[in-house]
Write a protein that holds these residues in place. Structure first.
Motif, short mmCIF file in Angstrom:
data_model
loop_
_atom_site.label_atom_id
_atom_site.label_comp_id
_atom_site.label_asym_id
_atom_site.label_seq_id
_atom_site.Cartn_x
_atom_site.Cartn_y
_atom_site.Cartn_z
N PRO A 1 22.50 -5.49 -23.11
CA PRO A 1 21.69 -6.01 -22.17
C PRO A 1 21.21 -5.03 -21.13
CG PRO A 1 23.85 -7.07 -22.17
CD PRO A 1 23.74 -5.97 -23.19
N VAL A 2 19.94 -5.41 -20.70
CA VAL A 2 19.63 -4.20 -19.47
C VAL A 2 20.46 -4.18 -18.20
CG1 VAL A 2 17.65 -3.84 -17.63
CG2 VAL A 2 17.05 -4.89 -20.07
N GLY A 3 20.75 -2.89 -17.84
CA GLY A 3 21.71 -2.85 -16.73
C GLY A 3 22.87 -2.49 -17.28
N THR A 4 23.17 -2.22 -18.78
CA THR A 4 24.42 -1.72 -19.13
C THR A 4 24.12 -0.29 -19.80
OG1 THR A 4 24.12 -2.45 -21.43
CG2 THR A 4 25.28 -3.89 -20.11
N TRP A 5 25.23 0.55 -19.99
CA TRP A 5 25.04 1.76 -20.23
C TRP A 5 24.66 2.21 -21.63
CZ3 TRP A 5 27.27 5.72 -23.31
CH2 TRP A 5 27.05 7.02 -23.01
N PHE A 6 23.55 2.91 -21.92
CA PHE A 6 23.21 3.27 -23.14
C PHE A 6 23.54 4.64 -23.44
CE2 PHE A 6 19.20 0.45 -23.82
CZ PHE A 6 19.66 -0.67 -22.90
N GLY A 7 24.08 4.65 -24.67
CA GLY A 7 24.43 6.12 -25.15
C GLY A 7 23.20 6.61 -25.74
N PRO A 8 23.32 8.06 -26.12
CA PRO A 8 22.39 8.81 -26.86
C PRO A 8 21.99 8.06 -27.89
CG PRO A 8 24.47 10.29 -26.13
CD PRO A 8 24.73 8.96 -25.95
N SER B 1 14.67 0.05 -22.76
CA SER B 1 15.62 -1.09 -22.45
C SER B 1 15.48 -2.26 -23.26
CB SER B 1 15.20 -1.54 -20.65
OG SER B 1 15.56 -0.60 -20.10
N LEU B 2 14.18 -2.61 -23.82
CA LEU B 2 13.92 -3.62 -24.58
C LEU B 2 14.54 -3.20 -25.95
CD1 LEU B 2 10.21 -4.50 -23.45
CD2 LEU B 2 12.49 -5.95 -23.23
N MET B 3 14.34 -2.12 -26.40
CA MET B 3 14.79 -1.73 -27.65
C MET B 3 16.32 -1.91 -27.81
SD MET B 3 16.42 0.60 -29.86
CE MET B 3 16.85 1.59 -28.72
N GLY B 4 16.92 -1.39 -26.67
CA GLY B 4 18.43 -1.71 -26.75
C GLY B 4 18.96 -3.02 -26.68
N GLU B 5 18.27 -3.89 -26.08
CA GLU B 5 18.45 -5.35 -26.26
C GLU B 5 18.23 -5.84 -27.66
OE1 GLU B 5 18.00 -7.95 -22.37
OE2 GLU B 5 15.95 -7.43 -23.09
N CYS C 1 30.91 -2.65 -10.49
CA CYS C 1 30.35 -1.48 -10.90
C CYS C 1 29.31 -1.71 -11.83
CB CYS C 1 31.20 -0.64 -11.60
SG CYS C 1 32.33 0.16 -10.24
N HIS C 2 29.15 -3.07 -12.59
CA HIS C 2 28.57 -3.55 -13.43
C HIS C 2 26.87 -3.32 -12.96
CE1 HIS C 2 26.79 -5.71 -16.93
NE2 HIS C 2 26.17 -6.12 -15.97
N GLY C 3 26.17 -2.71 -13.87
CA GLY C 3 24.67 -2.45 -13.55
C GLY C 3 24.32 -1.18 -12.73
N GLN C 4 25.46 -0.38 -12.36
CA GLN C 4 25.11 0.80 -11.59
C GLN C 4 25.36 2.06 -12.46
OE1 GLN C 4 27.95 0.95 -8.13
NE2 GLN C 4 27.18 -0.84 -7.38
N GLY C 5 24.31 2.95 -12.13
CA GLY C 5 24.47 4.08 -13.10
C GLY C 5 23.84 3.87 -14.37
N TRP C 6 23.27 2.78 -14.84
CA TRP C 6 22.89 2.95 -16.37
C TRP C 6 21.41 3.69 -16.34
CZ3 TRP C 6 18.30 0.33 -17.33
CH2 TRP C 6 17.72 -0.37 -16.28
N GLY C 7 20.60 3.62 -15.46
CA GLY C 7 19.35 4.42 -15.63
C GLY C 7 19.54 5.78 -15.82
N CYS C 8 20.50 6.41 -15.42
CA CYS C 8 20.39 8.18 -15.58
C CYS C 8 20.47 8.32 -16.88
CB CYS C 8 21.73 8.56 -14.95
SG CYS C 8 23.30 7.96 -15.28
#
Length: 90
Positions: free
Chosen positions: A76-83, A66-70, A3-10
């Motif tokens: 890492p890109v592909g992980t879930w980002f919270g609000p 994505s870059l800011m989150g990193e 499941c890693h990397g799925q659903g993170w873009g939403c």
């Protein structure tokens, strides 16, 4: 299948939507509503929307978030980002 990397873009897209709504409220007022025939006459609307284009130079693009989150939250890109992560863009 992992499941890693799925659903993170939403969450990134939802964050963009909330941020765009807030910027439109500030620029155009809370009572403003989008109308197809008025789009060409409202440079403030177009200016806000250009900040969300899907390219690396757009201020609030999915790339920038994505870059800011990193860099800030070590996500890492592909992980879930919270609000909170999405709210820190810039």
């Amino acid at each position: 299948m992992s499941c890693h990397g799925q659903g993170w873009g939403c969450m990134l897209r939802c964050g963009q939507m909330v941020l765009a709504g807030a910027l439109l409220d500030v620029k155009l007022g809370r009572d403003w509503r989008w109308r197809l025939e008025a789009e060409q006459r409202e440079p403030e609307y177009l200016g806000v929307m250009e900040r969300f284009l899907d390219n690396k130079s757009a201020e609030y693009s999915i790339h920038q978030i994505s870059l800011m989150g990193e860099s800030v939250d070590k996500k890492p890109v592909g992980t879930w980002f919270g609000p909170n992560t999405v709210a820190q863009v810039r």
